[in-house]
Every structure is written in structure tokens, then in C-alpha cells.
Design an enzyme around this catalytic site. Sequence first.
Site, PDB file in Angstrom:
ATOM      1  N   ASN A  13       0.716  -1.151  -0.097  1.00 23.46           N
ATOM      2  CA  ASN A  13       0.072  -0.038  -0.068  1.00 23.46           C
ATOM      3  C   ASN A  13       1.038   1.376  -0.013  1.00 23.46           C
ATOM      4  O   ASN A  13       1.295   1.920   1.090  1.00 23.46           O
ATOM      5  CB  ASN A  13      -0.796  -0.042   1.276  1.00 23.46           C
ATOM      6  CG  ASN A  13      -1.846   1.174   1.404  1.00 23.46           C
ATOM      7  OD1 ASN A  13      -2.245   1.729   0.434  1.00 23.46           O
ATOM      8  ND2 ASN A  13      -2.157   1.582   2.405  1.00 23.46           N
ATOM      9  N   TYR A  51      -1.039   6.645 -13.372  1.00 23.11           N
ATOM     10  CA  TYR A  51      -1.502   6.042 -12.116  1.00 23.11           C
ATOM     11  C   TYR A  51      -2.398   5.202 -12.321  1.00 23.11           C
ATOM     12  O   TYR A  51      -2.299   4.009 -12.138  1.00 23.11           O
ATOM     13  CB  TYR A  51      -2.031   7.292 -11.261  1.00 23.11           C
ATOM     14  CG  TYR A  51      -2.812   6.732 -10.138  1.00 23.11           C
ATOM     15  CD1 TYR A  51      -2.079   6.621  -9.071  1.00 23.11           C
ATOM     16  CD2 TYR A  51      -4.289   6.604 -10.116  1.00 23.11           C
ATOM     17  CE1 TYR A  51      -2.690   6.158  -7.734  1.00 23.11           C
ATOM     18  CE2 TYR A  51      -4.871   6.195  -9.223  1.00 23.11           C
ATOM     19  CZ  TYR A  51      -4.172   6.080  -7.926  1.00 23.11           C
ATOM     20  OH  TYR A  51      -4.920   5.529  -6.858  1.00 23.11           O
ATOM     21  N   LYS A  56      -2.200   1.045 -11.584  1.00 23.51           N
ATOM     22  CA  LYS A  56      -3.263   0.367 -10.829  1.00 23.51           C
ATOM     23  C   LYS A  56      -4.104  -0.751 -11.683  1.00 23.51           C
ATOM     24  O   LYS A  56      -4.437  -1.808 -11.082  1.00 23.51           O
ATOM     25  CB  LYS A  56      -4.260   1.402 -10.430  1.00 23.51           C
ATOM     26  CG  LYS A  56      -3.483   2.398  -9.369  1.00 23.51           C
ATOM     27  CD  LYS A  56      -2.939   1.837  -8.189  1.00 23.51           C
ATOM     28  CE  LYS A  56      -2.633   2.803  -7.065  1.00 23.51           C
ATOM     29  NZ  LYS A  56      -2.088   2.017  -6.019  1.00 23.51           N
ATOM     30  N   THR A  58      -9.763  10.332   2.794  1.00 26.05           N
ATOM     31  CA  THR A  58      -8.563  10.387   3.456  1.00 26.05           C
ATOM     32  C   THR A  58      -8.220  11.815   3.654  1.00 26.05           C
ATOM     33  O   THR A  58      -8.754  12.786   2.993  1.00 26.05           O
ATOM     34  CB  THR A  58      -7.433   9.728   2.864  1.00 26.05           C
ATOM     35  OG1 THR A  58      -7.069  10.585   1.508  1.00 26.05           O
ATOM     36  CG2 THR A  58      -7.589   8.241   2.585  1.00 26.05           C
TER      37      THR A  58
END
Length: 175
Positions: A17, A82, A86, A117
Site C-alpha cells: 500500500n 497512475y 493500478k 482520507t
Amino acid sequence: MAQISQDLGAPQVLVNNAGSDDRHDFAEVTPQYWDQRIAINLRHQFFAAQAVAEGMKAIGSGSIINMSSISWMIPGRQLSVYNTAKAAIVGMTRSLAHDLGEAGIRVNSVLPGAILTERQRKLWMSQEYEREVLNRQCIKRHLLPDDVARLVLFLAADDSEAITNQSHIIDGGWI
């Protein structure tokens, strides 16, 4: 990873992570930016899994949990590098599940949606984006880090000993 194994014994769980969802313009991506973003979002997951695999094989079990994202499935805008990383995590997860399954090692991926978050609040969660997220989700509430943590803990625990080669989406029903 070698130091952890030496000090504590073979890891039984690996949660891969780490990542960075910095926005970028496709036309301005350079080879250096590409390499840096792929290293942050993908490379470490492969090599961390490789580093723990032999120890997990020796104990006859283990759980590797690779964090991905739903972003590549939507797809999110201004995230081409990104999103590439992913999506690759899902492919890597499936390959590693087959490579390591005979040794009793489970490999799964977790694909969070718009998790609220502190970073998301600060950088991306505008009122407009918040409305978009809640409109797209079936469950009309903010998704929190604890929602993801509970799924990861389940996949780490023996309760999930028959679950491998899966991509677990936690997005309030967005996808």
C-alpha cells in the site's frame, strides 16, 4: 524486508500500500515522470512480494494484498500513468496468485473508490467532486479509511483462507 524477516521471522502478511495519485497532463508526461510514477505505484509491489514469497513458502501459507484503485475502471481523468499502474496491479495479482497458490499463499487486490482520507480532503474533495462521488455511489455516504482497513484485515486473516486471485472493489457501489 530481509531485516524484518531476520528480526521477526517470515512475514505471514504483506499489504502493498503505497502510491501517489498526482494529476498530470498526458501530453506533458516525460520518460522520467513515467518511470518515477510507475516506481511509486507499481514497482515496489512486485519486488516486495518477491521478497516475502520464499519465507511464506517455507511456512506454507501467507497473504499478499495489493492495493489498486477503481480509478482505472472509471477512468479518472488526468491520471493516465497512475491508472496504468493500478490496472497493472490487478494483472500482477492474478499472475502471482497462480505462481504462489500451490505453496498456500493467497494473493488478492483491493480497489478502493473515493476514500475520504486527509490527502483526498485536502487535494481533491471539492464540493463538485463530492456531489459527483455521492451521485455515482449506490451507498450515499463518505467511504472512510476504516472501511478499507476492515476488508484488508479480513483478507489478511485466516477467515479468508480460501480466497485468492480476486479483485475486491470497495467503492460504495460506484462501479
